[in-house]
Design a protein around this motif. Structure first.
Motif, short mmCIF file in Angstrom:
data_model
loop_
_atom_site.label_atom_id
_atom_site.label_comp_id
_atom_site.label_asym_id
_atom_site.label_seq_id
_atom_site.Cartn_x
_atom_site.Cartn_y
_atom_site.Cartn_z
N TRP A 32 103.42 64.11 108.88
CA TRP A 32 104.22 63.63 108.14
C TRP A 32 103.88 63.74 106.58
O TRP A 32 102.62 64.22 106.27
N PHE A 42 100.78 57.08 115.94
CA PHE A 42 102.45 57.63 116.00
C PHE A 42 103.26 56.48 116.75
O PHE A 42 104.23 56.16 116.33
N GLU A 43 102.57 55.95 117.94
CA GLU A 43 103.33 55.18 118.70
C GLU A 43 103.30 53.81 118.07
O GLU A 43 104.49 52.91 118.28
N ALA A 45 103.66 53.46 114.93
CA ALA A 45 104.47 53.43 113.75
C ALA A 45 105.93 53.32 114.49
O ALA A 45 106.99 52.92 113.75
N MET A 46 106.14 53.64 115.74
CA MET A 46 107.18 53.56 116.27
C MET A 46 107.94 52.01 116.69
O MET A 46 108.87 52.03 117.17
N ARG A 49 109.66 47.46 112.69
CA ARG A 49 110.97 47.66 112.32
C ARG A 49 111.11 46.43 111.26
O ARG A 49 110.23 45.43 111.30
N LEU A 60 114.07 51.40 111.53
CA LEU A 60 112.66 51.73 112.17
C LEU A 60 112.08 52.08 110.62
O LEU A 60 112.52 52.91 109.85
N PRO A 62 108.68 53.86 109.90
CA PRO A 62 107.44 54.90 110.47
C PRO A 62 106.49 55.47 109.37
O PRO A 62 105.51 55.44 109.66
N ARG A 73 112.22 56.53 107.35
CA ARG A 73 111.82 58.04 107.33
C ARG A 73 112.40 58.71 106.16
O ARG A 73 111.81 59.63 105.57
#
Length: 492
Positions: A32, A42-43, A45-46, A49, A60, A62, A73
């Motif tokens: 990124w 990564f997970e 960041a997902m 919210r 979201l 991330p 994003r």
């Protein structure tokens, strides 16, 4: 490692990087705007919210801004698309570019198929409950247990009827008990106390393991006419606690041990004498005293002679000194690194002498607030909660939904557990308190003795949910008297 890479060095050259967020060297999951990201980051960041500080939209988040704030994003310049192709939800994408909710819904639709290509009509509420819960990843992990899909298919196909009786006889009782909680929460099965069901299952297995048919028959009568009748009466008043059913298990276990002990000596139960009864208790009194309800029942029903049951006076361990108790309370209140649940429970032990089995049964409705005070309903009337414990309690309740397991998100428990509509297990909380350095029995004894010396024992008994005989004994042990308690009607 993919066959496209001939050596591990080639694989690591292309895929292994130092993660820009956690700093550890691991396989790259994404690249990124702030750099390479490992799978763990990564997970994580997902799951973030909220309202983006850059554009103000709630979605979201991330990405990372230069100041470290989580951003969406678009503001982070991430070109990767995180929108589900079916429902449009923005989050973690799984196979077929579907979000976790859609993936879970499809998997459940297959498992709950009744053979017609549709979900079994009676199991539709279960499907809807599981899909609507937050954190779908926990249900996807749950479905990886091979016992769970097999049980769901059996329910959908009709091989296992949708009744408590059918589920009670199934193996893998832990998996079955968890699913039965969900079936009761979704309204498919009528609600029955979970601990009562588990005790009945344990009882059937325990009686089946007894070799002597006469002993098994006698214990079955005792359980049916004494224990189960008592437990079902308590269920009408409220949910059973863990200590209640555990005590009943001990009664059965020690009753079976007593019958076996007599049999080894060639003494029938109806010919037992005071000598045998004294010898039984003399060997291991603390363990064997739990057989006394069975002995009294046998005497009342004339299955054994009327004898005198030995009674040995037991005392509480030396209580904490007042300075020690207050020092422990100060340490708990200032320890910001410990689990808030354990800190709240420690305060209830140190201030209100509450046992862990009662603490876990508290609900958020038991915390009462007005403009100036915070009250906790432990008995009647509710007890005022002093500062700073009151602020700690309110902060904990505010943050509680985020700490609650998704399967228990709608419950009102102050200490929610990981099972549907069930509180935290007392043993788990007890272990946390010991880890925090709180000596439970000594702390409770110190607290209640201090309280009965500050206020009349009957008042303390009602306010904290104690029996008046218990507080009377504690007053005597603490050196207090009844002389200062004014007689008369105190309700006027």
């Amino acid at each position: 490692m993919s066959p496209a890479y001939r050596t591990r060095e080639q694989y690591e050259r292309w895929h292994v990087r130092d993660c820009t967020r956690c700093g550890r060297r691991a396989a790259k999951a994404a690249e990124w705007s702030d750099g390479p990201i490992c799978r763990t980051c990564f997970e994580r960041a997902m799951r973030i919210r909220g309202q983006c500080p850059g554009c103000g939209t709630t979605r979201l988040l991330p990405g990372k801004a230069p100041d470290g704030a989580a951003v969406c994003r678009d503001c982070a310049g991430i070109t990767r698309n995180f929108f589900c192709d079916r429902c449009g939800f923005e989050g973690m994408m799984l196979g077929g570019r579907l979000c976790e909710y859609c993936t879970l819904a499809d998997l459940l639709a297959v498992l709950l198929d009744d053979g017609t290509g549709r979900i079994h009509p009676r199991l539709v509420p279960l499907h809807d409950l599981l899909v609507k819960m937050e954190r779908p990843k926990s249900r996807l992990i749950w479905l990886r247990n091979p016992q769970v899909p097999a049980l769901l298919r059996d329910l959908a196909s009709g091989r296992v009827p949708l009744t408590h009786e059918a589920l009670q006889d199934l193996p893998n009782w832990r998996t079955t008990a968890y699913l039965r909680d969900l079936l009761m929460d979704s309204g498919i099965l009528p609600r029955i106390d979970r601990r009562l069901l588990l005790f009945e299952r344990w009882l059937a297995e325990r009686l089946a393991s007894i070799e002597d048919p006469g002993h098994a028959r006698l214990l079955r009568h005792f359980a049916q006419w004494h224990q189960l009748r008592k437990l079902r009466g308590k269920v009408r008043e409220g949910p059973l606690g863990a200590s209640t059913t555990q005590e009943c298990r001990q009664h059965i276990t020690q009753a079976a041990a007593f019958l076996q002990w007599l049999a080894e000596r060639g003494v029938p139960l109806d010919a037992a004498t005071q000598t045998e009864l004294d010898a039984w208790h003399a060997e291991k009194y603390a363990t064997r005293r739990t057989a006394q309800p069975f002995l009294r029942w046998c005497m009342d029903t004339r299955r054994m002679p009327r004898l005198s049951i030995p009674n040995r006076q037991t005392t509480n361990p030396n209580p904490l000194g007042q300075h020690q108790r207050l020092a422990t309370l100060r340490r708990v209140l200032t320890d910001g690194s410990s689990d808030p649940r354990v800190r709240i429970a420690a305060c209830l032990v140190l201030l209100f002498a509450q046992p862990v089995s009662r603490i876990v049964r508290l609900t958020t409705d038991d915390v009462l607030r007005d403009d100036t005070h915070v009250l906790l309903r432990l008995g009647e009337p509710p007890s005022p909660v002093p500062e700073p414990v009151a602020s700690l309690l309110l902060d904990y309740i505010t943050a509680l939904p985020g700490r609650t397991a998704a399967v228990n998100a709608e419950s009102r428990w102050l200490f929610p557990g990981r099972r549907a509509n069930q509180p935290m297990h007392p043993g788990t909380l007890r272990d946390g308190l010991r880890g925090l350095g709180v000596p439970l029995q000594r702390a409770r004894t110190s607290s209640i003795r201090h309280l009965v010396l500050q206020a009349p024992a009957p008042v303390i008994a009602k306010a904290l949910g104690y029996h008046d005989k218990t507080t009377t004994r504690l007053v005597i042990e603490a050196g207090g008297t009844w002389a200062r308690y004014a007689p008369g009607d105190h309700t006027r």
